[in-house]
Design an enzyme around this catalytic site. Structure first.
Site, short mmCIF file in Angstrom:
data_model
loop_
_atom_site.label_atom_id
_atom_site.label_comp_id
_atom_site.label_asym_id
_atom_site.label_seq_id
_atom_site.Cartn_x
_atom_site.Cartn_y
_atom_site.Cartn_z
N GLU A 1 0.87 -0.95 0.02
CA GLU A 1 -0.12 -0.11 -0.07
C GLU A 1 0.67 1.36 0.32
OE1 GLU A 1 -3.76 1.95 0.61
OE2 GLU A 1 -3.06 0.30 -0.40
N LEU B 1 33.08 15.84 22.87
CA LEU B 1 32.90 15.86 23.91
C LEU B 1 33.88 15.59 25.04
CD1 LEU B 1 29.80 13.84 23.99
CD2 LEU B 1 30.06 16.18 24.72
N GLU C 1 22.02 9.65 28.55
CA GLU C 1 22.08 8.63 27.81
C GLU C 1 22.89 8.05 26.50
OE1 GLU C 1 21.07 11.88 23.95
OE2 GLU C 1 21.54 13.01 25.02
N LYS D 1 25.97 6.62 24.84
CA LYS D 1 26.66 7.33 23.37
C LYS D 1 26.77 6.44 21.99
CE LYS D 1 30.45 10.05 22.20
NZ LYS D 1 30.99 10.45 21.05
N ASP E 1 28.15 4.82 18.68
CA ASP E 1 29.44 5.17 18.30
C ASP E 1 28.48 4.81 16.11
OD1 ASP E 1 31.50 4.58 17.53
OD2 ASP E 1 31.97 2.72 17.87
N TYR F 1 19.32 8.98 15.37
CA TYR F 1 19.39 9.07 16.86
C TYR F 1 19.61 10.75 17.01
CZ TYR F 1 16.79 4.86 18.60
OH TYR F 1 16.19 4.30 18.96
N LYS G 1 33.19 7.06 29.31
CA LYS G 1 33.05 5.47 28.05
C LYS G 1 33.82 4.64 29.29
CE LYS G 1 33.85 7.80 23.94
NZ LYS G 1 35.21 7.87 23.43
N CYS H 1 39.75 -35.85 16.29
CA CYS H 1 39.28 -35.38 17.25
C CYS H 1 40.46 -35.04 17.96
CB CYS H 1 38.17 -35.91 18.26
SG CYS H 1 38.43 -34.67 20.28
N CYS I 1 40.23 -36.35 21.66
CA CYS I 1 40.15 -37.73 21.63
C CYS I 1 40.76 -38.65 20.65
CB CYS I 1 38.54 -38.76 22.29
SG CYS I 1 37.49 -38.17 21.23
N CYS J 1 33.05 -33.63 16.52
CA CYS J 1 33.87 -34.51 16.93
C CYS J 1 32.60 -36.30 16.83
CB CYS J 1 34.71 -34.62 18.58
SG CYS J 1 34.78 -36.11 19.08
N CYS K 1 34.49 -39.10 23.82
CA CYS K 1 35.38 -38.18 24.60
C CYS K 1 35.50 -37.61 25.61
CB CYS K 1 34.51 -36.72 23.56
SG CYS K 1 36.13 -35.51 23.38
O1 I6G Z 1 29.28 13.28 19.77
C1 I6G Z 1 27.88 13.31 20.39
C2 I6G Z 1 27.44 12.26 20.47
C3 I6G Z 1 26.30 12.51 22.58
C4 I6G Z 1 27.58 14.84 20.97
C5 I6G Z 1 26.72 14.58 21.72
C6 I6G Z 1 26.22 13.45 22.06
O2 I6G Z 1 24.52 13.83 23.07
C7 I6G Z 1 24.49 12.29 23.70
N1 I6G Z 1 26.23 15.83 22.55
C8 I6G Z 1 26.99 17.05 22.47
C9 I6G Z 1 26.67 17.93 23.74
C10 I6G Z 1 28.08 16.90 21.55
N2 I6G Z 1 28.66 15.90 20.95
C11 I6G Z 1 28.92 18.34 21.22
#
Ligand code: I6G
Length: 667
Positions: free
Chosen positions: A37, A85, A115, A117, A119, A225, A316, A410, A413, A428, A434
């Protein structure tokens, strides 16, 4: 050609509907129409745009598919600098951060927004009059690259914001990333088309965003996000960071649900510890937690240092990838006979522990990654998961490094190694002949979720098997204090404790016992179902494949494993000896009526009983208990201080029960 009014109106309706469905699908994860749809609506719009190109606006849902390739990326100047940061690598450093803040603000404690962070890659999205007009990378913080065409293809980024009070200029900042699932899918595709797989989700996301051809980006599983705002004009936002994020969510931007507001350093620590424990269950990679002073007036007082705000910090997680050298490749034999190549490593500190071994999974993986003894490799340790070799640094390979081959016999055994066609795992064929399989079977039997024999750890099992004191699990119950006390690092007291723990474990439940037997692919959930369905061990031992397949959750493969296990005379003898030694359980009453079968419940807030207990009772009545509210939810059970699930249930018109009403339903 001017556009007839009716056509313009229809295009407007299609825009609105497509934006709404997009939001429901990619942001809320709650689609209300079928893919077919959706495609029909999009095709209708594309058709109109072919005839009337004036209809193609930057916020048209048609603009996601990918524009023409670029020659190069343009430059974008960030009017409000995109900062980075500061990091805290220990609790002490986080404590220092909090102390500095309290001192500068002259307060006893501060509220922080907390919150995960992600990657991924930081991006800036500019919305002018609610329409996405420009997207840029962070670059050096002052100048970034214009990646608008690529960002438009990311379905979880709205091309137009929805709602009231949106500032005329709103720059949103956030992280573009690829989920674990998306990453696996991407690498499967890459490999099946003969391309090199990506090293990690972050590299894959970065590479995908910096494609000159937006059609390539469109095919990559990028998600987004947001974590804050940059430039804002022509409107006002709330005066707390956490409230700003809530407002962005209202305007259909994707904001992570688990963002919290915590009080003081203790609140930060608790949030960090919780996330550290649960991070591996998240659908995406995170490398820490970001804490931000929540009140904007306080942020303003604190200001900035060099390239980072004073009011925020990234706590971290310990590093999770490191380099080290492979000193050997051994083969381990598991409980089910599976042969796993394991890289022996020069010790390396990663993810908070010293690692000396990393799994290479199976022979195909060793060849795919081309890992050889002497290679320098990158290893990763994700949470509690066994460390794995991610990749080889080819430049550092020594001359003459030999290719690895799995043995034909193996290594423990000497039985033949078999590999069923189409399966990655070689096994095995020695079964319980064994010693390695026996040893692993005993470890599993003793483990916490099986027979829960306190004090019987892996090392002790290894000693007991090595010294010939036990051959199989039934021998455990014949052990004498003197025998155990004679072992390394055992004294009379600990030996007595172990014998007592063994005695205590004799009173168990049928489902634990079934799980403890270690039948292939019979995990805890299947063991529970089998116990409920058969009530006792004997009918299960004598069940044929058809009977087993009729049991919920049991398919043909599991049914074969079960009948195969019980048809083995040795296994039957061991069970008989265990029962003679005193192992017992209560007969499980046949599963009664399931009045809540097919109903989905979500629990929120503080209940008078442990949440796990109510969950178990609901499940016993046939209900499904889910962690998140969607339109498929039938009931939300709300205790004291319910969370956002309560609001969502209200918004979706889902029936909300208090605990008493839920218990009544259970009766
Ligand atoms: O690189 C970042 C990841 C997550 C951020 C960040 C963040 O907030 C959850 N917040 C700020 C203020 C900055 N870098 C500069």
């Amino acid at each position: 050609m001017s556009v007839p009014k009716a056509v313009r109106q229809r295009a407007g309706v299609l825009h609105k509907e497509l934006h709404e469905h997009n939001y429901r699908y990619y942001v809320l994860d709650e689609p209300v129409i079928s893919d077919a749809e959706y495609d029909r609506l999009l095709r209708e719009l594309l058709d109109l745009e072919v005839h009337y190109p004036e209809l193609i606006t930057p916020d048209s849902p048609s603009q996601r598919v990918g524009a023409a390739p670029l020659k190069a990326f343009g430059e974008v100047r960030h009017e409000v600098r995109m900062l980075s940061l500061d990091n805290a690598f220990s609790d002490e450093e986080l404590g220092e951060f909090d102390r500095r803040i309290r001192e500068r603000l002259e307060v006893d404690a501060v509220d922080y927004a907390a919150e995960p962070k992600l990657d991924g890659l930081a991006v800036s999205l500019l919305y002018e009059d609610a329409v996405l007009t420009r997207a840029a990378t962070r670059g050096d913080g002052v100048t970034g690259e214009d990646i608008t065409a690529n960002v438009r293809t990311i379905a979880s980024i709205p091309l137009r914001l929805t709602g009231r009070g949106i500032p005329a200029i709103l720059e949103v900042r956030g992280e573009v990333y690829i989920s674990h699932r998306g990453f696996e899918r991407l690498n499967r595709q890459a490999m099946s088309s003969g391309q090199k797989p990506f090293v990690n989700p972050r590299n894959a996301a970065a590479g995908s965003l910096r494609q000159l051809d937006p059609k390539v980006t469109a095919a990559r599983p990028l998600e987004f996000y947001c974590y804050g705002v940059g430039r804002v004009a022509g409107g006002v936002l709330p005066d707390r960071h956490s409230d700003i994020l809530a407002r962005l969510r209202k305007w259909h931007l994707r904001v992570y649900e688990g963002i919290g507001r915590v009080h003081g350093l203790a609140g930060c620590m608790a949030y960090y510890r919780k996330l550290e424990k649960t991070r591996t269950a998240l659908p995406f990679e995170i490398d820490g937690v970001v804490f931000k002073v929540d009140r904007l007036d306080q942020q303003e007082i604190l200001g900035f240092v060099a390239r980072a705000p004073r009011w925020a910090i990234a706590r971290k997680f310990p590093a999770q990838e490191e380099q080290t050298r492979v000193t050997g490749i051994d083969v381990q034999v598991g409980r089910t006979g599976a042969l796993t190549p394991v890289a022996r490593l020069d010790p390396v500190f990663v993810g908070g522990v010293t690692v000396t071994n990393a799994t290479l999974h199976n022979e195909d993986e060793v060849h795919r990654k081309d890992v050889r003894v002497g290679d320098t490799v990158i290893i990763r340790r994700a949470g509690d998961v066994i460390p794995e070799v991610v990749s080889v640094i080819r430049k550092k390979r020594p001359k003459g490094a030999r290719v690895f081959h799995l043995p034909k016999q193996c290594p423990v055994c000497g039985s033949a190694v078999e590999r069923i066609e189409g399966e990655a795992v070689a096994r095995c064929s020695g079964g319980l002949f064994c010693p390695a399989q026996r040893r692993e079977a005993i470890k599993h039997f003793a483990s916490r979720r099986a027979m829960d024999i306190d004090g019987l750890g892996d090392k002790l099992v290894e000693q007991l098997v090595e010294k010939g004191l036990i051959q199989d699990v039934s021998d455990l119950y014949q052990l004498e204090v003197e025998e155990i006390a004679g072992l390394e690092r055992m004294a009379r007291k600990s030996a007595t404790n172990l014998v007592e723990a063994l005695e205590k474990s004799e009173a168990t439940t049928l489902e634990r016992f079934i799980y403890a037997l270690g039948i292939r692919e019979v995990g805890e959930a299947t063991a529970r179902v089998l116990a409920e369905e058969f009530g006792e061990l004997e009918p299960l031992m004598n069940a044929d494949v058809e009977t087993l397949q009729a049991v919920r959750d049991v398919g043909p493969v599991v049914a074969q494993h079960i009948t195969g296990f019980f048809s083995e005379p040795h296994n039957r003898e061991v069970i008989q000896r265990l029962r003679r030694a005193g192992l017992h359980w209560e007969t499980v009453e046949p599963a009664g009526p399931r009045p809540l079968a097919g109903k989905t419940f979500v629990l929120t807030g503080t209940l008078s009983m442990p949440r796990s207990e109510l969950k178990a009772r609901l499940q016993a009545a046939g209900a499904r208990v889910s962690g998140s509210v969607s339109k498929k939810t039938d009931y939300v059970v709300a205790g004291a201080d319910p969370g956002s699930k309560y609001d969502k249930a209200q918004a979706l018109g889902i029936e909300i029960l208090d605990e008493a009403a839920c218990l009544k339903l259970l009766k």
